[in-house]
Design an enzyme around this catalytic site. Sequence first.
Site, PDB file in Angstrom:
ATOM      1  N   SER A   9      33.444 -39.929   5.960  1.00 61.65           N
ATOM      2  CA  SER A   9      33.731 -39.958   6.977  1.00 61.65           C
ATOM      3  C   SER A   9      34.611 -38.381   6.958  1.00 61.65           C
ATOM      4  CB  SER A   9      34.570 -41.188   7.176  1.00 61.65           C
ATOM      5  OG  SER A   9      35.518 -41.257   6.757  1.00 61.65           O
ATOM      6  N   GLU A  11      38.153 -36.888   9.599  1.00 60.54           N
ATOM      7  CA  GLU A  11      38.764 -37.421  10.800  1.00 60.54           C
ATOM      8  C   GLU A  11      39.336 -36.075  11.358  1.00 60.54           C
ATOM      9  OE1 GLU A  11      42.498 -39.382   9.143  1.00 60.54           O
ATOM     10  OE2 GLU A  11      43.651 -37.436  10.103  1.00 60.54           O
ATOM     11  N   THR A  42      43.060 -38.972  15.379  1.00 61.27           N
ATOM     12  CA  THR A  42      44.155 -39.407  14.995  1.00 61.27           C
ATOM     13  C   THR A  42      44.876 -39.239  16.791  1.00 61.27           C
ATOM     14  OG1 THR A  42      44.770 -37.361  14.986  1.00 61.27           O
ATOM     15  CG2 THR A  42      44.570 -37.457  13.123  1.00 61.27           C
ATOM     16  N   HIS A  71      42.765 -43.684  15.890  1.00 64.33           N
ATOM     17  CA  HIS A  71      43.209 -44.445  15.489  1.00 64.33           C
ATOM     18  C   HIS A  71      44.099 -44.486  16.515  1.00 64.33           C
ATOM     19  CE1 HIS A  71      43.327 -41.847  11.329  1.00 64.33           C
ATOM     20  NE2 HIS A  71      42.195 -41.539  11.688  1.00 64.33           N
ATOM     21  N   ARG A 101      50.749 -47.987  12.288  1.00 60.83           N
ATOM     22  CA  ARG A 101      52.331 -48.181  12.158  1.00 60.83           C
ATOM     23  C   ARG A 101      52.563 -46.861  13.109  1.00 60.83           C
ATOM     24  NH1 ARG A 101      57.178 -47.795   8.525  1.00 60.83           N
ATOM     25  NH2 ARG A 101      57.046 -45.089   8.477  1.00 60.83           N
ATOM     26  N   ASP A 103      54.568 -43.114  12.752  1.00 55.12           N
ATOM     27  CA  ASP A 103      55.994 -42.677  12.466  1.00 55.12           C
ATOM     28  C   ASP A 103      56.740 -42.583  14.061  1.00 55.12           C
ATOM     29  OD1 ASP A 103      56.092 -42.714   9.784  1.00 55.12           O
ATOM     30  OD2 ASP A 103      55.141 -41.638   9.443  1.00 55.12           O
ATOM     31  N   GLN A 170      46.062 -42.012   1.988  1.00 56.11           N
ATOM     32  CA  GLN A 170      46.715 -40.926   2.583  1.00 56.11           C
ATOM     33  C   GLN A 170      45.815 -39.830   0.580  1.00 56.11           C
ATOM     34  OE1 GLN A 170      47.785 -38.500   3.688  1.00 56.11           O
ATOM     35  NE2 GLN A 170      49.898 -39.526   3.888  1.00 56.11           N
ATOM     36  N   PHE A 210      52.832 -29.918   4.506  1.00 60.54           N
ATOM     37  CA  PHE A 210      52.234 -31.175   5.590  1.00 60.54           C
ATOM     38  C   PHE A 210      52.127 -32.464   3.251  1.00 60.54           C
ATOM     39  CE2 PHE A 210      47.978 -30.407   7.280  1.00 60.54           C
ATOM     40  CZ  PHE A 210      48.784 -30.287   8.892  1.00 60.54           C
ATOM     41  N   HIS A 260      37.107 -39.804   2.536  1.00 59.72           N
ATOM     42  CA  HIS A 260      37.286 -39.847   4.201  1.00 59.72           C
ATOM     43  C   HIS A 260      38.549 -38.742   4.003  1.00 59.72           C
ATOM     44  CE1 HIS A 260      39.012 -40.348   8.322  1.00 59.72           C
ATOM     45  NE2 HIS A 260      39.884 -40.316   7.714  1.00 59.72           N
TER      46      HIS A 260
HETATM   47  P1  FAD Z   1      52.742 -50.183   7.287  1.00 53.31           P
HETATM   48  O1  FAD Z   1      51.091 -50.359   6.307  1.00 53.31           O
HETATM   49  O2  FAD Z   1      53.100 -50.796   8.321  1.00 53.31           O
HETATM   50  O3  FAD Z   1      53.590 -49.197   6.121  1.00 53.31           O
HETATM   51  C1  FAD Z   1      55.101 -48.382   6.593  1.00 53.31           C
HETATM   52  C2  FAD Z   1      55.609 -48.335   4.852  1.00 53.31           C
HETATM   53  O4  FAD Z   1      56.984 -49.703   5.329  1.00 53.31           O
HETATM   54  C3  FAD Z   1      55.194 -48.979   3.809  1.00 53.31           C
HETATM   55  O5  FAD Z   1      55.588 -48.353   3.048  1.00 53.31           O
HETATM   56  C4  FAD Z   1      55.378 -50.337   3.516  1.00 53.31           C
HETATM   57  O6  FAD Z   1      55.813 -50.028   1.911  1.00 53.31           O
HETATM   58  C5  FAD Z   1      56.717 -50.227   3.974  1.00 53.31           C
HETATM   59  N1  FAD Z   1      56.690 -51.692   4.683  1.00 53.31           N
HETATM   60  C6  FAD Z   1      56.502 -52.720   4.756  1.00 53.31           C
HETATM   61  N2  FAD Z   1      56.985 -53.912   5.333  1.00 53.31           N
HETATM   62  C7  FAD Z   1      58.621 -53.426   4.855  1.00 53.31           C
HETATM   63  C8  FAD Z   1      59.230 -54.028   5.178  1.00 53.31           C
HETATM   64  N3  FAD Z   1      59.313 -55.928   5.879  1.00 53.31           N
HETATM   65  N4  FAD Z   1      60.709 -53.751   4.307  1.00 53.31           N
HETATM   66  C9  FAD Z   1      60.720 -52.669   4.330  1.00 53.31           C
HETATM   67  N5  FAD Z   1      59.320 -51.806   4.443  1.00 53.31           N
HETATM   68  C10 FAD Z   1      58.589 -52.817   5.048  1.00 53.31           C
HETATM   69  N6  FAD Z   1      49.835 -41.312  11.971  1.00 53.31           N
HETATM   70  C11 FAD Z   1      49.979 -41.366  13.227  1.00 53.31           C
HETATM   71  O7  FAD Z   1      51.077 -41.011  13.764  1.00 53.31           O
HETATM   72  N7  FAD Z   1      48.765 -41.138  13.756  1.00 53.31           N
HETATM   73  C12 FAD Z   1      47.528 -41.443  13.092  1.00 53.31           C
HETATM   74  O8  FAD Z   1      46.614 -41.028  13.602  1.00 53.31           O
HETATM   75  C13 FAD Z   1      47.836 -41.222  11.498  1.00 53.31           C
HETATM   76  N8  FAD Z   1      46.791 -41.474  10.831  1.00 53.31           N
HETATM   77  C14 FAD Z   1      46.793 -41.600   9.796  1.00 53.31           C
HETATM   78  C15 FAD Z   1      45.379 -42.006   8.729  1.00 53.31           C
HETATM   79  C16 FAD Z   1      45.640 -42.079   7.270  1.00 53.31           C
HETATM   80  C17 FAD Z   1      44.012 -42.417   6.383  1.00 53.31           C
HETATM   81  C18 FAD Z   1      47.066 -42.394   6.762  1.00 53.31           C
HETATM   82  C19 FAD Z   1      46.911 -42.843   5.084  1.00 53.31           C
HETATM   83  C20 FAD Z   1      47.812 -42.281   7.297  1.00 53.31           C
HETATM   84  C21 FAD Z   1      47.645 -42.028   9.459  1.00 53.31           C
HETATM   85  N9  FAD Z   1      49.139 -41.938   9.544  1.00 53.31           N
HETATM   86  C22 FAD Z   1      49.594 -41.444  10.737  1.00 53.31           C
HETATM   87  C23 FAD Z   1      50.684 -41.988   8.744  1.00 53.31           C
HETATM   88  C24 FAD Z   1      50.708 -43.234   8.895  1.00 53.31           C
HETATM   89  O9  FAD Z   1      50.981 -43.781  10.438  1.00 53.31           O
HETATM   90  C25 FAD Z   1      52.109 -42.707   8.530  1.00 53.31           C
HETATM   91  O10 FAD Z   1      52.095 -42.863   6.720  1.00 53.31           O
HETATM   92  C26 FAD Z   1      53.137 -44.241   8.748  1.00 53.31           C
HETATM   93  O11 FAD Z   1      54.777 -43.903   7.966  1.00 53.31           O
HETATM   94  C27 FAD Z   1      52.989 -45.315   7.881  1.00 53.31           C
HETATM   95  O12 FAD Z   1      52.078 -45.518   8.901  1.00 53.31           O
HETATM   96  P2  FAD Z   1      50.758 -47.655   8.025  1.00 53.31           P
HETATM   97  O13 FAD Z   1      49.793 -47.826   8.600  1.00 53.31           O
HETATM   98  O14 FAD Z   1      50.673 -47.155   6.607  1.00 53.31           O
HETATM   99  O15 FAD Z   1      51.977 -48.846   7.841  1.00 53.31           O
END
Ligand code: FAD
Length: 295
Positions: A9, A11, A42, A71, A101, A103, A170, A210, A260
Site C-alpha cells: 500500500s 500513503e 493522511t 486517515h 489519535r 497530535d 511507524q 521527520f 506500506h
Molecule cells: P494512540 O494509539 O492512541 O497512542 C499514542 C501514545 O499514547 C502511545 O505511545 C501510547 O502508548 C500512549 N498511551 C496510550 N494510552 C495511554 C495512557 N492511558 N496513558 C498514557 N499514554 C498512553 N498523524 C496525523 O496527524 N495524521 C495522520 O494521517 C497520521 N497518519 C499516521 C499513519 C501511521 C501508519 C502512523 C504510524 C502514524 C500516523 N500519524 C498520523 C501519527 C500519529 O497520529 C502519532 O504518532 C500520534 O502521536 C499517535 O497516534 P496513535 O494513533 O498511535 O495514538
Amino acid sequence: MDLSNKRMSFEFYPPKSFEGLNQLIDIAHRLSALSPAFFSVTFGAGGSTRQRTIETVTALKQKLGMPIAPHLACVGFDRHELMTLIEQYIAMGVNRLVALRGDLPSGMVSSGDFELASDLVKFIRVVTGNYFHIEVAAYPESHPQAATMQTDILNLKRKYEMGSNSAITQYFFNQDAYFYFMDECAKQQINMPIYPGIMPIMQYERLKRFSTVCGAEVPRWLAKRLESYGDDAEAVREFGLEFVGRLCERLLAGGAPGLHFYTLNESQACLGIFEHLAGSGGVVQLVTEEAVEVA
Ligand code: FAD
C-alpha cells in the site's frame, strides 16, 4: 522475489493546490502498476487538512477506481464531527480507514471527545459495525510518549481488542526492531497482521527532521554515510534506494505480510524499490539458507 501474496500500500498527503492534486493523480497512476491493495491519504490532526483530505480521497477514487483508505485522527474532534466524516466516507463507497489519535498542532488545546486511537476504533465499530476495515498505528521502536515499551504494546493490544483489523508501523531502519516487536505482539496475542511502514530515503535533511519528530531512529552508521554525500542528492537517493530495498527484502523474507510506503507524494523511489525487489532472488535465498542453518 515473488510479491504476489504480499499486501502493498502507498500513503499520500493531501496536496495544497489543484496542480498538486493533478500531479498526485499521475503519481498514483504510476504506482497503481505495482498492484497495491490500497492508497491511503493522511489527515492533519485537529482538522487542518480535513477538506483537502476529502478532496484527495474523492479525486483518487474517481480517477483510479482503487480502494482508498482515508486517515482519521480523533484528537480535537467531538463524536458528531467524526460521525459526519465517517458518513461522508460511507456515501463515497470508502470502506477502509486508518484510525489514529493524532497530535494536536501547537496552540490548539481542545482534546475532543476521544483521548486515544483505541477510543476511535471502538466508536467506529459501535456506529458502523463491521463495515470498515480499520488499520491502526504501531511503533516497533516505541511511540515517543509511551512510558515503556510494554505499555505501548498494551496500547496496541487495546486497539486490536476494540476491533482493528490490521496495523501499519511507524518507519524504522533496523529490521530487528520489527521482528522483536512482532514476537512481543504474538506473546500478547495481538492476532492481526502488522505491516512495516517504509520510508524511502530521498533527502537526508528532511529525513533527519521527520525522524526527530516521530521518534524513528536513524542508526549512527546510516546517518554518517548519508551525511558523507553532502550536497550530492543523486548519491543520497542511490544509496537510499539500495539500503531501503534491502531492508524491504529482508522484512518480506523474514515473514512480514506486506509493506506500506510513505511515498511523500513521489513515485520514483517506490518504483526503484520494487525494481530492486523484483530482481532480489539471490539475497532472499541467502536469508532462507541462513534460516535453515539456524534451524
Ligand atoms: P494512540 O494509539 O492512541 O497512542 C499514542 C501514545 O499514547 C502511545 O505511545 C501510547 O502508548 C500512549 N498511551 C496510550 N494510552 C495511554 C495512557 N492511558 N496513558 C498514557 N499514554 C498512553 N498523524 C496525523 O496527524 N495524521 C495522520 O494521517 C497520521 N497518519 C499516521 C499513519 C501511521 C501508519 C502512523 C504510524 C502514524 C500516523 N500519524 C498520523 C501519527 C500519529 O497520529 C502519532 O504518532 C500520534 O502521536 C499517535 O497516534 P496513535 O494513533 O498511535 O495514538
